[in-house]
Write a protein that holds these residues in place. Structure first.
Motif, PDB file in Angstrom:
ATOM      1  N   LEU A  35       0.836  -1.207   0.000  1.00 15.60           N
ATOM      2  CA  LEU A  35       0.000   0.000   0.000  1.00 15.60           C
ATOM      3  C   LEU A  35       0.870   1.257   0.000  1.00 15.60           C
ATOM      4  CD1 LEU A  35      -2.783   1.352   0.259  1.00 15.60           C
ATOM      5  CD2 LEU A  35      -2.544   1.147   2.751  1.00 15.60           C
ATOM      6  N   THR A  36       1.925   1.237   0.804  1.00 15.76           N
ATOM      7  CA  THR A  36       2.843   2.377   0.826  1.00 15.76           C
ATOM      8  C   THR A  36       3.518   2.562  -0.531  1.00 15.76           C
ATOM      9  OG1 THR A  36       3.254   1.939   3.167  1.00 15.76           O
ATOM     10  CG2 THR A  36       4.799   3.397   2.032  1.00 15.76           C
ATOM     11  N   ALA A  37       3.953   1.463  -1.128  1.00 16.70           N
ATOM     12  CA  ALA A  37       4.605   1.557  -2.436  1.00 16.70           C
ATOM     13  C   ALA A  37       3.645   2.045  -3.512  1.00 16.70           C
ATOM     14  CB  ALA A  37       5.178   0.203  -2.828  1.00 16.70           C
ATOM     15  N   THR A  38       2.364   1.766  -3.355  1.00 17.50           N
ATOM     16  CA  THR A  38       1.388   2.166  -4.374  1.00 17.50           C
ATOM     17  C   THR A  38       1.090   3.652  -4.322  1.00 17.50           C
ATOM     18  OG1 THR A  38       0.376  -0.037  -4.291  1.00 17.50           O
ATOM     19  CG2 THR A  38      -0.921   1.740  -5.267  1.00 17.50           C
ATOM     20  N   VAL A  39       0.879   4.181  -3.139  1.00 17.77           N
ATOM     21  CA  VAL A  39       0.407   5.565  -3.027  1.00 17.77           C
ATOM     22  C   VAL A  39       1.549   6.573  -2.920  1.00 17.77           C
ATOM     23  CG1 VAL A  39      -1.739   4.813  -1.982  1.00 17.77           C
ATOM     24  CG2 VAL A  39       0.188   5.416  -0.509  1.00 17.77           C
ATOM     25  N   ALA A  40       2.730   6.150  -2.472  1.00 18.50           N
ATOM     26  CA  ALA A  40       3.834   7.100  -2.287  1.00 18.50           C
ATOM     27  C   ALA A  40       4.432   7.493  -3.643  1.00 18.50           C
ATOM     28  CB  ALA A  40       4.904   6.502  -1.388  1.00 18.50           C
ATOM     29  N   ASN A  55      20.382  21.632  -5.548  1.00 24.84           N
ATOM     30  CA  ASN A  55      19.880  20.758  -4.478  1.00 24.84           C
ATOM     31  C   ASN A  55      18.427  20.357  -4.690  1.00 24.84           C
ATOM     32  OD1 ASN A  55      18.744  23.264  -4.082  1.00 24.84           O
ATOM     33  ND2 ASN A  55      19.107  23.309  -1.858  1.00 24.84           N
ATOM     34  N   GLU A  56      17.875  20.625  -5.852  1.00 16.34           N
ATOM     35  CA  GLU A  56      16.478  20.298  -6.133  1.00 16.34           C
ATOM     36  C   GLU A  56      16.394  18.982  -6.911  1.00 16.34           C
ATOM     37  OE1 GLU A  56      14.311  23.594  -7.639  1.00 16.34           O
ATOM     38  OE2 GLU A  56      12.655  22.365  -8.412  1.00 16.34           O
ATOM     39  N   PHE A  57      15.405  18.165  -6.558  1.00 12.68           N
ATOM     40  CA  PHE A  57      15.215  16.886  -7.244  1.00 12.68           C
ATOM     41  C   PHE A  57      13.732  16.614  -7.403  1.00 12.68           C
ATOM     42  CE2 PHE A  57      15.534  16.097  -2.716  1.00 12.68           C
ATOM     43  CZ  PHE A  57      14.501  15.231  -2.453  1.00 12.68           C
ATOM     44  N   LEU A  58      13.432  15.632  -8.247  1.00 12.26           N
ATOM     45  CA  LEU A  58      12.044  15.288  -8.595  1.00 12.26           C
ATOM     46  C   LEU A  58      11.772  13.828  -8.222  1.00 12.26           C
ATOM     47  CD1 LEU A  58      10.011  17.220  -9.973  1.00 12.26           C
ATOM     48  CD2 LEU A  58      10.354  15.926 -12.066  1.00 12.26           C
ATOM     49  N   GLN A  59      10.636  13.603  -7.552  1.00 14.72           N
ATOM     50  CA  GLN A  59      10.218  12.257  -7.164  1.00 14.72           C
ATOM     51  C   GLN A  59       9.009  11.856  -8.006  1.00 14.72           C
ATOM     52  OE1 GLN A  59       9.430  12.726  -2.981  1.00 14.72           O
ATOM     53  NE2 GLN A  59      11.557  12.353  -2.397  1.00 14.72           N
ATOM     54  N   GLN A  60       9.151  10.764  -8.753  1.00 20.04           N
ATOM     55  CA  GLN A  60       8.086  10.322  -9.638  1.00 20.04           C
ATOM     56  C   GLN A  60       7.494   8.995  -9.142  1.00 20.04           C
ATOM     57  OE1 GLN A  60      10.168  10.189 -13.441  1.00 20.04           O
ATOM     58  NE2 GLN A  60       9.351  12.201 -14.010  1.00 20.04           N
ATOM     59  N   ASP A  64       1.482  10.390  -8.763  1.00 29.09           N
ATOM     60  CA  ASP A  64       1.803  11.797  -8.576  1.00 29.09           C
ATOM     61  C   ASP A  64       3.309  12.014  -8.730  1.00 29.09           C
ATOM     62  OD1 ASP A  64       1.462  14.454  -8.087  1.00 29.09           O
ATOM     63  OD2 ASP A  64       0.926  14.247  -5.958  1.00 29.09           O
ATOM     64  N   ILE A  65       3.689  13.279  -8.932  1.00 39.90           N
ATOM     65  CA  ILE A  65       5.091  13.682  -9.044  1.00 39.90           C
ATOM     66  C   ILE A  65       5.298  14.861  -8.093  1.00 39.90           C
ATOM     67  CG2 ILE A  65       6.899  14.575 -10.557  1.00 39.90           C
ATOM     68  CD1 ILE A  65       5.522  13.247 -12.893  1.00 39.90           C
ATOM     69  N   THR A  73      12.306  20.697   4.078  1.00 42.08           N
ATOM     70  CA  THR A  73      11.314  19.612   4.203  1.00 42.08           C
ATOM     71  C   THR A  73      10.059  19.899   3.393  1.00 42.08           C
ATOM     72  OG1 THR A  73      10.436  20.652   6.223  1.00 42.08           O
ATOM     73  CG2 THR A  73      12.167  18.969   6.487  1.00 42.08           C
ATOM     74  N   THR A  74       9.993  21.025   2.758  1.00 41.69           N
ATOM     75  CA  THR A  74       8.821  21.384   1.957  1.00 41.69           C
ATOM     76  C   THR A  74       8.812  20.580   0.659  1.00 41.69           C
ATOM     77  OG1 THR A  74       8.892  23.635   2.861  1.00 41.69           O
ATOM     78  CG2 THR A  74       7.577  23.279   0.870  1.00 41.69           C
ATOM     79  N   VAL A  75       7.660  19.984   0.366  1.00 40.94           N
ATOM     80  CA  VAL A  75       7.501  19.178  -0.849  1.00 40.94           C
ATOM     81  C   VAL A  75       6.346  19.738  -1.667  1.00 40.94           C
ATOM     82  CG1 VAL A  75       7.044  16.884  -1.768  1.00 40.94           C
ATOM     83  CG2 VAL A  75       8.376  17.127   0.329  1.00 40.94           C
ATOM     84  N   GLU A  76       6.582  19.972  -2.936  1.00 35.47           N
ATOM     85  CA  GLU A  76       5.560  20.467  -3.845  1.00 35.47           C
ATOM     86  C   GLU A  76       5.118  19.341  -4.769  1.00 35.47           C
ATOM     87  OE1 GLU A  76       5.125  23.513  -7.663  1.00 35.47           O
ATOM     88  OE2 GLU A  76       6.982  23.456  -6.475  1.00 35.47           O
ATOM     89  N   CYS A  77       3.887  18.900  -4.611  1.00 37.31           N
ATOM     90  CA  CYS A  77       3.357  17.790  -5.406  1.00 37.31           C
ATOM     91  C   CYS A  77       2.413  18.325  -6.487  1.00 37.31           C
ATOM     92  CB  CYS A  77       2.629  16.792  -4.509  1.00 37.31           C
ATOM     93  SG  CYS A  77       3.723  15.924  -3.342  1.00 37.31           S
TER      94      CYS A  77
END
Length: 261
Positions: A35-40, A55-60, A64-65, A73-77
């Protein structure tokens, strides 16, 4: 010819079989990880983005991205990437991961009534079918995870792909899928009796009855702790019996010597 009667088996304990305990522990743990792997949103990470801070990176992820930095610690989705979400692997991963979560719940719902730990005999067929569903759910998790990892750098995106890293969702998905595969397989092997009934905790009725019919062994007699008299002690006793007067004289001499001391 006389008809051979089927061998009867009996469980020697009313405890829940170990294979079911193992499966009921592994399956929920795997479901939580899946479940964690699916929604994260972290199936892969893109570093060295053009026109961005170092120092900026992208999580895909598959839903969502998100954009984040190593110094905050701020994350922009909600980042848009139509090219990435248009890949075939994303659609397949979405379907299989969601199906895996649903099948796992169905497998647990089928297996738990079959186990019925408060009954003398579990329903091995029902519990085994539940284990089979859990096994299949683990396979449905591993397939998209392995496929995504295999083509990690080939999945197209609107962003630069010079520095691509595996996300933590891939690791959690692998572990969760393996947990479900192991738990489901161990529960499924209870559907048939093997290894002399050890997988079910059973023994043949004849073997159990013969153990109680065996005569008890006679208790061993303990050895006597009495010490045998030595040769000198035996001669002294014989001399005392033959000459009582001499024995009395020797006793009086000993008393007189003690008084002088």
């Amino acid at each position: 010819m006389p008809r051979q009667t089927a061998q009867e088996w009996i469980r020697t304990s009313l405890r829940t079989p170990g294979i079911f305990i193992f499966g009921l522990v592994m399956a929920p743990c795997g479901w939580v990880l899946d479940l964690t792997a699916t929604v994260a949103p972290n199936w892969r990470t893109l570093n060295s983005l053009p026109d961005s801070a170092p120092n900026e990176f992208l999580q895909q992820g598959i839903w969502d991205i998100c954009r984040a930095t190593t110094t905050s610690t701020t994350v922009e989705c909600g980042v848009q990437d139509t090219t990435y979400f248009g890949n075939q692997i994303i659609e397949v991963a979405r379907g299989l991961m969601v199906a895996s979560l649903i099948v796992t719940l169905i497998g647990l719902a089928v297996a738990i009534p079959g186990i019925r730990c408060w009954r003398d005999q579990p329903n091995w067929t029902v519990a085994g079918l539940g284990g089979l569903l859990i096994f299949l759910s683990g396979v449905m998790t591993i397939i998209p995870i392995a496929w995504y990892t295999h083509i990690l750098t080939e999945i197209t995106s609107d962003f630069n792909l010079t520095d691509v890293e595996v996300g933590y969702c891939i690791v959690l998905g692998y572990i969760g899928g393996i947990f479900e595969v192991l738990g489901g397989f161990v529960m499924f092997i209870g559907i048939c009796r093997c290894c002399g009934g050890k997988n079910r905790g059973e023994r043949p009725v004849e073997e159990v009855v013969s153990r109680f019919r065996q005569p008890k062994a006679a208790p061993r007699r303990s050895r006597s702790t009495r010490r045998e008299p030595t040769h000198a002690q035996g001669e002294h006793a014989n001399s005392m019996q033959k000459d009582p007067g001499k024995a009395g004289t020797r006793t009086r001499d000993l008393l007189a010597a003690r008084r002088k001391c």
